[in-house]
Structure formats: structure tokens, C-alpha cells
Enzyme design. Structure first.
Site, PDB file in Angstrom:
ATOM      1  N   LYS A  51      23.759 -35.876   3.361  1.00  0.00           N
ATOM      2  CA  LYS A  51      24.836 -36.874   3.288  1.00  0.00           C
ATOM      3  C   LYS A  51      25.731 -36.672   4.519  1.00  0.00           C
ATOM      4  O   LYS A  51      25.941 -35.536   4.965  1.00  0.00           O
ATOM      5  CB  LYS A  51      25.646 -36.646   2.005  1.00  0.00           C
ATOM      6  CG  LYS A  51      26.921 -37.479   1.867  1.00  0.00           C
ATOM      7  CD  LYS A  51      26.655 -38.957   1.670  1.00  0.00           C
ATOM      8  CE  LYS A  51      27.954 -39.775   1.626  1.00  0.00           C
ATOM      9  NZ  LYS A  51      27.709 -41.222   1.706  1.00  0.00           N
ATOM     10  N   MET A  77      31.206 -45.618  -1.419  1.00  0.00           N
ATOM     11  CA  MET A  77      31.310 -44.214  -1.851  1.00  0.00           C
ATOM     12  C   MET A  77      32.505 -43.523  -1.183  1.00  0.00           C
ATOM     13  O   MET A  77      33.159 -42.674  -1.782  1.00  0.00           O
ATOM     14  CB  MET A  77      30.014 -43.462  -1.520  1.00  0.00           C
ATOM     15  CG  MET A  77      28.744 -44.095  -2.090  1.00  0.00           C
ATOM     16  SD  MET A  77      28.814 -44.346  -3.864  1.00  0.00           S
ATOM     17  CE  MET A  77      28.705 -42.663  -4.421  1.00  0.00           C
ATOM     18  N   CYS A 134      29.805 -46.175   9.165  1.00  0.00           N
ATOM     19  CA  CYS A 134      30.264 -46.152   7.771  1.00  0.00           C
ATOM     20  C   CYS A 134      31.254 -47.303   7.554  1.00  0.00           C
ATOM     21  O   CYS A 134      32.273 -47.387   8.235  1.00  0.00           O
ATOM     22  CB  CYS A 134      30.928 -44.831   7.412  1.00  0.00           C
ATOM     23  SG  CYS A 134      31.600 -44.918   5.723  1.00  0.00           S
ATOM     24  N   ASN A 197      22.500 -49.277   8.729  1.00  0.00           N
ATOM     25  CA  ASN A 197      23.373 -48.872   7.632  1.00  0.00           C
ATOM     26  C   ASN A 197      23.496 -50.054   6.666  1.00  0.00           C
ATOM     27  O   ASN A 197      22.981 -51.141   6.932  1.00  0.00           O
ATOM     28  CB  ASN A 197      24.742 -48.462   8.187  1.00  0.00           C
ATOM     29  CG  ASN A 197      25.430 -47.413   7.316  1.00  0.00           C
ATOM     30  OD1 ASN A 197      25.398 -47.498   6.085  1.00  0.00           O
ATOM     31  ND2 ASN A 197      26.057 -46.432   7.937  1.00  0.00           N
ATOM     32  N   GLY A 253      16.394 -49.803   4.998  1.00  0.00           N
ATOM     33  CA  GLY A 253      16.945 -51.020   4.403  1.00  0.00           C
ATOM     34  C   GLY A 253      15.912 -51.703   3.524  1.00  0.00           C
ATOM     35  O   GLY A 253      15.017 -52.376   4.036  1.00  0.00           O
TER      36      GLY A 253
END
Ligand code: RRO
Length: 316
Positions: A51, A77, A134, A197, A253
Site C-alpha cells: 500500500k 480510503m 492519489c 490509478n 484497471g
């Protein structure tokens, strides 16, 4: 497979590292704790990806922050992780599983990224994936959407050591953006880019309760899973067409079957990462998708990943 058929060579590649198979976990689900990472090490995942870490440990955003949807998930998250020193400390034990360990780094500033990249350059990590995308931290725009800041970051981060580094990129949606980012990236000694992402700042609404599905940021969050596969495929293809061969493109993805992985292979991915499907299915997804990919390539007469890579046909 009948007796005369050879097994397909399913090895993937990231920069100088040859992977035992074409797929591994994406930074995101089930890769935060040492227990989760060791479990990945014992699975068929071709590498162990952590992570994204920050300088200090983070609990992440308020719950509910992940919602499964019919074709994927929306999440915010908020970078929950143990802090980079915990990953440094557990690295020797992660390495004992005998496969490449990829550290995902997501500093909240260039100074944070500099500290963490320097520390992991001096560690036994095999690869560093620096997260420029992010979408879920309030007040922190995605670096990969800002060319000037991306350049400034790479000017520093590419001087910190010899370990291969890659960038986790946000999805782009315009040919001019593919061109501009690819022009910039090829000026740096990076080994890989990971596309894509989650699609940031999407909104999913429950019409019954008239409420946003997740709590953080008023419901805005990253869209994942099947919904984003065409976006991931386009980004892999666009960067593969624009970047020199020394930079591998890793696909992520919406991969949940061998056919999905094959589509990324045709688009030019050197390896693929699994996120939402791993979250939903656990480590058995790696065996299953690898087996499905092997069977598909065999049926189509391909002997290896290399033979099919980038072989997409277009209609013009
Ligand atoms: O933790 C997150 O909210 C998160 C991260 Br760091 C990321 O890079 N992408 C994403 O969709 N979620």
C-alpha cells in the site's frame, strides 16, 4: 493442454526485473499489514506490492469509504498505511518470500517523497513505484495532472539512487495530455509507468436514500473495476505508443479475467496489476487469472507474453 503443447511463457517484465508471471497486486487493497504482504508473497502474485506509504502512519479517511458497486467500486480510503518506517523494518522478512518487493510511495510533499525514496534506495526493495495520482486527500491535487510539479518532482527524485523507479499515473483523457506527459517522462531515467490509478473524484448516488455512497469529500471518490477498463487500456496503449522501449508500461484497471489481462497485453502492457478483483476475491484471483490467460494464449497459438505484446490491430 495435450502432450504436444508446450506451456505458454507467461513471464512479465518491469524494467530490469523479470517476473515469474504476468500479474501481481496493485497498491491498494489488502497490502497494508505485514500479514497481508506475507500472504501475497505466498500466493501466485508475481511480486509483492505495498500500500502507498507516507512519512507518518495514517488511519485514512472516515468510514464508509469503500463501496462495492455492480461493476466495481468507489472508494476514498485516504492513504491508510503504517508509515514508511514500518515497511522499511519489515522488508527483510518480506524479501524472504523470494519474489520482487515493490514499495509504493505517496508523500504529501516533495520533501516527504525525497525522504522516503532516499530511505528505500538504501534498502533491499527491488522497485519503487512513486504514486503521482492519489485522488483522495483533501487539498492535495493529483501531481500527475500538473506538468510543472511533475517535472520538479522528477528533477529531484531521479537523483536519489540507482534502484529502478516507476510512476503511478492518473488516467488522462486527451491526446494532448498523453503527448505532454510522455514527452516529459522520457527525459528521465524511469523504468516504468503504471497506468492507471482510479478515476478520481467521481460521484455515485443511492437514489433510494438520496445519499452519496461514501462519506469523505462529500461523496467524491475514485472509481475502480470494470467501469474503468477502457480508460486503463487507452492509457496503456497511448503511453506504449509514445514512450521509448526502455520504459515499461504496467496496466491496471478492471482486470478480473484472463481475457481482460490479454486485452492489456495487446495494448502493450509488460505486466498487469490487480486491485478491485483482488479486494473481492482474495489471493485465488492470481492463480485463476494466470490460468485463464495461459489457456487463452495457448488457444490463440501464442507461445509467450512477448509474442502478443502490443499486437493490437486497428481498423484503419
Ligand atoms: O488511499 C487511497 O485513498 C487511494 C490512493 Br493512495 C490511490 O493512489 N488511489 C486511490 O484510488 N485511493
Amino acid at each position: 493442454m495435450n502432450a504436444t503443447q508446450r506451456p505458454v511463457d507467461l513471464r512479465g517484465q518491469i524494467g530490469p526485473i523479470t517476473l515469474s508471471s504476468y500479474l501481481f497486486n496493485a497498491s491498494g487493497p489488502r497490502c497494508t499489514t505485514e500479514q497481508e504482504l506475507i500472504k501475497l508473497g505466498r500466493s501466485r502474485s508475481a511480486a509483492v506490492m505495498t500500500k502507498s506509504c507516507t512519512l507518518a502512519p495514517r488511519a485514512g479517511n472516515a468510514e464508509p469509504r469503500y463501496r462495492a458497486l455492480p461493476l466495481g467500486a468507489i472508494q476514498s480510503m485516504g492513504l491508510p498505511n503504517l508509515g514508511y518506517q514500518a515497511y522499511l523494518e519489515m522488508l527483510p522478512r518480506l524479501k524472504q518470500v523470494g519474489k520482487p518487493v515493490v514499495i509504493s510511495i505517496s508523500g504529501l510533499s516533495l520533501a516527504d517523497n525525497t525522504t522516503m525514496v532516499s530511505a528505500f534506495m538504501a534498502s533491499s526493495a527491488d522497485l519503487l513505484e512513486i504514486n503521482f495520482s492519489c485522488p483522495n486527500i483533501e487539498g492535495k491535487p493529483q501531481l500527475g495532472y500538473d506538468l510543472t510539479q511533475t517535472r520538479q518532482a522528477l528533477d529531484t527524485l531521479c537523483t536519489l539512487g540507482d534502484k529502478p523507479i516507476g510512476l503511478k499515473l492518473p488516467p488522462y483523457f486527451d491526446m494532448a495530455h498523453f503527448d505532454a506527459m510522455a514527452d516529459l517522462l522520457q527525459q528521465y531515467p524511469i523504468a516504468f509507468v503504471t497506468c492507471v490509478n482510479s478515476v478520481g473524484n467521481t460521484l455515485v448516488i443511492d437514489p433510494e436514500t438520496e445519499t452519496a455512497m461514501i462519506r469523505p469529500k462529500g461523496g467524491f471518490g475514485g472509481l475502480c473495476g470494470d467501469y474503468i477498463k477502457p480508460i486503463g487500456l487507452a492509457n496503456v496503449r497511448a503511453f506504449r505508443q509514445r514512450l521509448p522501449q526502455r520504459i515499461d508500461v504496467i496496466g491496471v484497471g478492471g482486470i478480473k479475467t484472463g481475457t481482460d489481462a490479454f486485452e492489456y497485453l495487446l495494448a502493450g502492457a509488460s505486466a498487469v496489476q490487480i486491485a478491485t478483483c483482488y479486494e473481492e476475491e482474495g489471493t485465488s484471483c492470481f492463480d485463476r487469472i494466470e490460468r485463464e490467460l495461459g489457456q487463452l494464449l495457448q488457444r490463440k497459438g501464442y507461445a509467450s507474453i512477448a509474442q502478443a505484446k502490443g499486437q493490437l490491430k486497428t481498423l484503419d
